[in-house]
Scaffold this motif. Structure first.
Motif, PDB file in Angstrom:
ATOM      1  N   MET A   1       0.960  -1.289   0.077  1.00 22.69           N
ATOM      2  CA  MET A   1       0.054   0.144  -0.074  1.00 22.69           C
ATOM      3  C   MET A   1       0.922   1.217   0.173  1.00 22.69           C
ATOM      4  O   MET A   1       0.555   2.381  -0.681  1.00 22.69           O
ATOM      5  N   CYS A   2       2.040   1.103   0.646  1.00 23.05           N
ATOM      6  CA  CYS A   2       2.898   2.322   0.650  1.00 23.05           C
ATOM      7  C   CYS A   2       3.594   2.364  -0.682  1.00 23.05           C
ATOM      8  O   CYS A   2       3.724   3.599  -1.122  1.00 23.05           O
ATOM      9  N   VAL A   3       4.000   1.451  -1.331  1.00 26.72           N
ATOM     10  CA  VAL A   3       4.417   1.521  -2.615  1.00 26.72           C
ATOM     11  C   VAL A   3       3.496   2.193  -3.815  1.00 26.72           C
ATOM     12  O   VAL A   3       3.815   3.056  -4.404  1.00 26.72           O
ATOM     13  N   ILE A   4       2.223   1.790  -3.485  1.00 28.08           N
ATOM     14  CA  ILE A   4       1.191   2.101  -4.292  1.00 28.08           C
ATOM     15  C   ILE A   4       0.971   3.775  -4.147  1.00 28.08           C
ATOM     16  O   ILE A   4       0.963   4.487  -5.093  1.00 28.08           O
ATOM     17  N   THR A   5       0.984   4.058  -3.085  1.00 31.31           N
ATOM     18  CA  THR A   5       0.857   5.639  -2.889  1.00 31.31           C
ATOM     19  C   THR A   5       2.225   6.262  -3.159  1.00 31.31           C
ATOM     20  O   THR A   5       1.755   7.388  -3.954  1.00 31.31           O
ATOM     21  N   LEU A   6       3.229   5.814  -3.154  1.00 30.22           N
ATOM     22  CA  LEU A   6       4.602   6.604  -3.469  1.00 30.22           C
ATOM     23  C   LEU A   6       4.299   6.573  -5.032  1.00 30.22           C
ATOM     24  O   LEU A   6       4.785   7.554  -5.692  1.00 30.22           O
ATOM     25  N   GLY A   7       3.924   5.483  -5.672  1.00 34.36           N
ATOM     26  CA  GLY A   7       3.947   5.429  -7.152  1.00 34.36           C
ATOM     27  C   GLY A   7       3.051   6.560  -7.761  1.00 34.36           C
ATOM     28  O   GLY A   7       3.479   7.369  -8.716  1.00 34.36           O
ATOM     29  N   VAL A   8       1.790   6.820  -7.051  1.00 30.60           N
ATOM     30  CA  VAL A   8       0.815   7.678  -7.509  1.00 30.60           C
ATOM     31  C   VAL A   8       1.591   9.114  -7.452  1.00 30.60           C
ATOM     32  O   VAL A   8       1.553  10.230  -8.335  1.00 30.60           O
ATOM     33  N   LEU A   9       2.107   9.385  -5.956  1.00 29.77           N
ATOM     34  CA  LEU A   9       2.414  10.847  -5.766  1.00 29.77           C
ATOM     35  C   LEU A   9       3.684  11.179  -6.688  1.00 29.77           C
ATOM     36  O   LEU A   9       4.172  12.283  -6.723  1.00 29.77           O
TER      37      LEU A   9
END
Length: 295
Positions: A110-118
């Motif tokens: 979930m953290c990887v997903i968030t960073l990828g979007v940001l």
């Protein structure tokens, strides 16, 4: 009529254009040469720029920090709980111990997903994307540089964490080292999967251009198929339910540890190839979107 003592009025002298000082010349007439070498920008310059931006924003430090804490903390806590409550005299196998790292990896994704979007949407939110595309008009180069920097960063950090957690879990539970192929899937395979999942998030962020919207979509991709399958009780939906279970992200992640609850879903390295195909299509769509749409 003029008298001998009067001079006829003289026309004012023409104003000749004044020459600019030498230091205000155009560089050619004055002989000035800039000390900064002029050269054509290339992908290396874009990579350096994106690395500077990625490592200098707070969102990177926070998301990666939380990811490290979750993967390390949950992985070690799971091993300690199993060690304290296990009443079996035999020592668990190496592959069984490696599967304990699944829970921390699932939360860390979930953290990887968030960073990828940001990585991309934060520039749209602040308007920095206009400066980025002015400095580097090649939009494909910008997207390629963001993707490479992000992928390598997530892969290296994930690889270090998964190897550390796996080694500590084996030590805590006193298990033998697993086979090389099992160890490779549980470390390098999982890290590649997480980094590719982050690239998919970056592509979705490029298409949606809104942080909250893109993160919501990716969280849905991560969890909704599994949740929907759990509530499909009708016999007519059996095939759909099984497909959702088999190809959900949690089930594909568990396949790297050979601990999947499904025997019909992808196994071994197959989840990585599936995600790579989906990500390639999404990145292609993101490239055309970034290239054709205004900022």
């Amino acid at each position: 009529m003029t008298t001998p003592y009067q001079q006829p009025p003289q026309p004012p002298p023409s104003q000749a254009p004044q020459r600019a000082p030498q230091w205000q010349g155009d560089g050619l007439s004055s002989g000035y040469t800039s000390p900064i070498p002029a050269r054509r920008a290339h992908l290396g310059d874009a990579l350096a720029s994106e690395w500077t931006k990625l490592r200098s924003v707070r969102s990177t430090m926070w998301t990666l920090g939380v990811m490290i804490v979750l993967m390390l903390g949950v992985g070690l806590l799971t091993a300690l709980v199993v060690s304290s409550v296990s009443g079996e005299p035999e020592v668990p196998g190496g592959q069984e111990v490696l599967s304990l790292g699944f829970f921390g990896v699932l939360l860390g994704s979930m953290c990887v997903i968030t960073l990828g979007v940001l990585t991309i949407t934060s520039e749209y939110g602040t308007g920095m994307i206009r400066t980025t595309l002015t400095a580097c008009p090649s939009r494909g180069r910008v997207l390629a540089a963001k993707s490479l920097v992000f992928f390598l960063l997530v892969f290296v950090i994930s690889l270090v964490i998964t190897m550390t957690v796996s080694a500590l879990q084996l030590s805590i539970l006193g298990a033998e080292s697993p086979a090389g192929a099992d160890w490779l899937r549980a470390t390098a395979g999982v890290s590649l999967y997480l980094a590719t999942l982050g690239l998919l998030s970056l592509a979705v962020g490029t298409l949606i251009r809104h942080s909250a919207g893109a993160i919501t979509v990716m969280i849905g991709v991560l969890l909704v198929p599994l949740v929907l399958a759990m509530f499909m009780f009708s016999d007519s939906l059996t095939a759909v339910r099984e497909a959702l279970f088999d190809y959900s992200v949690p089930n594909q992640l568990s396949a790297f540890y050979e601990s999947s609850a499904r025997v019909t879903g992808p196994s071994g390295w197959e989840p990585l190839w599936i995600l790579l195909g989906v990500t390639a299509v999404a990145m292609l769509a993101a490239f055309f979107s970034l290239d054709k749409r205004d900022v």
